[in-house]
Design an enzyme around this catalytic site. Sequence first.
Site, mmCIF file in Angstrom:
data_model
loop_
_atom_site.group_PDB
_atom_site.id
_atom_site.type_symbol
_atom_site.label_atom_id
_atom_site.label_comp_id
_atom_site.label_asym_id
_atom_site.label_seq_id
_atom_site.Cartn_x
_atom_site.Cartn_y
_atom_site.Cartn_z
ATOM 1 N N ARG A 261 -10.102 15.359 -5.460
ATOM 2 C CA ARG A 261 -9.241 16.414 -4.756
ATOM 3 C C ARG A 261 -9.581 17.845 -4.942
ATOM 4 O O ARG A 261 -9.590 18.037 -6.285
ATOM 5 C CB ARG A 261 -7.874 16.173 -4.773
ATOM 6 C CG ARG A 261 -7.489 14.780 -4.249
ATOM 7 C CD ARG A 261 -6.148 14.110 -4.046
ATOM 8 N NE ARG A 261 -6.163 12.683 -3.635
ATOM 9 C CZ ARG A 261 -5.047 12.254 -3.326
ATOM 10 N NH1 ARG A 261 -3.735 12.923 -3.647
ATOM 11 N NH2 ARG A 261 -4.968 11.088 -3.058
ATOM 12 N N ARG A 276 -2.192 17.509 -12.535
ATOM 13 C CA ARG A 276 -2.999 17.798 -11.431
ATOM 14 C C ARG A 276 -4.265 18.042 -11.635
ATOM 15 O O ARG A 276 -4.357 18.974 -12.318
ATOM 16 C CB ARG A 276 -2.141 18.907 -10.651
ATOM 17 C CG ARG A 276 -2.659 19.343 -9.364
ATOM 18 C CD ARG A 276 -1.952 20.437 -8.667
ATOM 19 N NE ARG A 276 -1.595 19.954 -7.356
ATOM 20 C CZ ARG A 276 -0.453 19.268 -7.015
ATOM 21 N NH1 ARG A 276 0.620 19.548 -7.982
ATOM 22 N NH2 ARG A 276 -0.014 18.908 -5.883
ATOM 23 N N GLU A 348 5.088 12.109 -9.391
ATOM 24 C CA GLU A 348 4.650 11.210 -8.527
ATOM 25 C C GLU A 348 3.681 10.241 -8.681
ATOM 26 O O GLU A 348 2.494 10.930 -9.137
ATOM 27 C CB GLU A 348 4.343 11.950 -7.136
ATOM 28 C CG GLU A 348 3.937 11.183 -6.000
ATOM 29 C CD GLU A 348 3.373 11.767 -4.578
ATOM 30 O OE1 GLU A 348 3.582 13.003 -4.683
ATOM 31 O OE2 GLU A 348 2.546 11.183 -4.034
ATOM 32 N N SER A 351 2.314 6.650 -3.557
ATOM 33 C CA SER A 351 2.998 6.776 -2.227
ATOM 34 C C SER A 351 2.541 5.487 -1.496
ATOM 35 O O SER A 351 1.279 5.272 -1.437
ATOM 36 C CB SER A 351 2.053 7.988 -1.633
ATOM 37 O OG SER A 351 2.542 8.813 -0.810
ATOM 38 N N ARG A 389 -0.643 10.444 -14.313
ATOM 39 C CA ARG A 389 0.866 10.632 -14.560
ATOM 40 C C ARG A 389 1.639 9.326 -15.103
ATOM 41 O O ARG A 389 2.485 9.660 -15.734
ATOM 42 C CB ARG A 389 1.625 11.249 -13.144
ATOM 43 C CG ARG A 389 0.977 12.458 -12.625
ATOM 44 C CD ARG A 389 1.333 12.651 -11.252
ATOM 45 N NE ARG A 389 0.933 13.620 -10.795
ATOM 46 C CZ ARG A 389 0.709 14.283 -9.246
ATOM 47 N NH1 ARG A 389 1.472 13.509 -8.513
ATOM 48 N NH2 ARG A 389 0.290 15.416 -8.876
#
Length: 423
Positions: A261, A276, A348, A351, A389
């Site tokens: 990403r 991140r 997070e 998802s 994470r």
Amino acid sequence: MLDLKFIRANIDLVRQAITNKNEKADLDALLEADEARRSLQHDFDTLKARQNKVSQEIAKAKKAGEDAGEMLAEMAEVAEQIKEINANLSQANARLEEQQLRVPNVPHPSVPVGFNEEANRVVREWGAKREFSFEPLDHLELAEKNGLLDLPRGAKLSGSGFPVYTGAGAALERGLINFMLDMHIRDHGYTEVAVPILVNRKSMTGTGQLPKLEEDMYHIDQDDLFLIPTAEVPVTNLHAEEILKPDQLPLKYVAYTPCFRREAGSYGKDTRGLQRLHQFNKVEMVRFVEPEASYTALDEMLGEAEAILRALGLHYRVLELCTGDLSFASAKTYDIEVWAPGTGKYLEVSSVSNFEDFQARRAGIRKKDPQGKPYFVHTLNGSGLATPRLFIALLESCQTPSGGFELPDALKGHLPPGMGLTP
RNA sequence: GGAGAGGUGACCGAGCUGGCUGAAGGUGCACGCCUGCUAAGCGUGUGUGGGUCUAAAGCCCACCGAGGGUUCGAAUCCCUCCCUCUCCGCCA
């Protein structure tokens, strides 16, 4: 993608969805393009019918040795008109498709309306924040002490956000991936697939990353290929343009892939350590199900993602995302956030989303009903889980006063011995 | 990367000296008939999308890897691209 007929019949609902999701689709332009297209299509069909009919008569006349000059003259003209209308029609179709691809999925009625994370609902929590008798370190300090990461060298190779795992760190990363894959395969009934991490434009459009997120993805100009931001893309598109066999559902796939990403626009946000990244590892579950079964499946997948954290004994909470936080293609999404005691934040790690028939319509994933009529199936996916994470939370949660680790028993068999991390 | 062969419906496979081919034939599948059981046999049906229509039927349009072109008319001719296979070269 939404059905045009559905859009026409539910303009207000769709308009509301666009607003609630913070999207910028232009419904008026879409309806206008649709109108233009249909009108041109009608003209085209009429002329074509005429052409087909007379062309047959020409064939007959020629065969009979009659003169077809008059018909030929008329058809020359008709052909000219058809060519012109066809050009306009192609344009109209392109314009319509462009608009249509930018209309987001409609949120499920149960999704809370809201525009920022404050509107997300905490569905449940599991476990509790671990209490320490000492000042817990954060993952970067722990990694430093134990030689698990080499972020500066990652930056040297590729830039910030491209981590290097070293020694026991690399082994732990690999162990986590295997642990998660094994659990989904063995306990949750998934079939593992290993898929390309470079995909074409069509695949990216099929799952809904394109056209909206082009700027967020790494792109290979030379071949017009994209590095996947998630295994959802190749795995869901596995069945693109297919009509599935009657007994083929449900399909449950799990895949490990690296994910890429660009994180354009999020520089400086949550950047410490592994929070991140531009490249990270993720185990992803994807399901293809009957429409009436998709919300049950959503709950199941959420449970399967949670099972990983429970097995590892990590405290987490489950969030039901509000409309504004839903992704473009999603009708309903749950996020799972794991507690990272050293960082002092919930992070997070998963998802889980139901896309209903949105992706299936874009990608052309169908099945036939007993009468033989094709319909679009429902697709879902869920991270199970993303490693960085998880890696953070695990290190920070399992640290000992001396700066070492006591890792959960669940990882036994997934870590090589003598790595300093063995429980 | 070079040379050659090829991409047709769920599958196999004809058509490719342009028109009557949405597409022969076969297999598979579905339904019906027949049949002590099984097997075989007979009949019918069996793509997708769009439009017209109150609905069905019917009718119309598009689609034979994708996109263009030639032509009154293209699965059939021409061009470009993609993919598959074989051989050669190169390389993990």
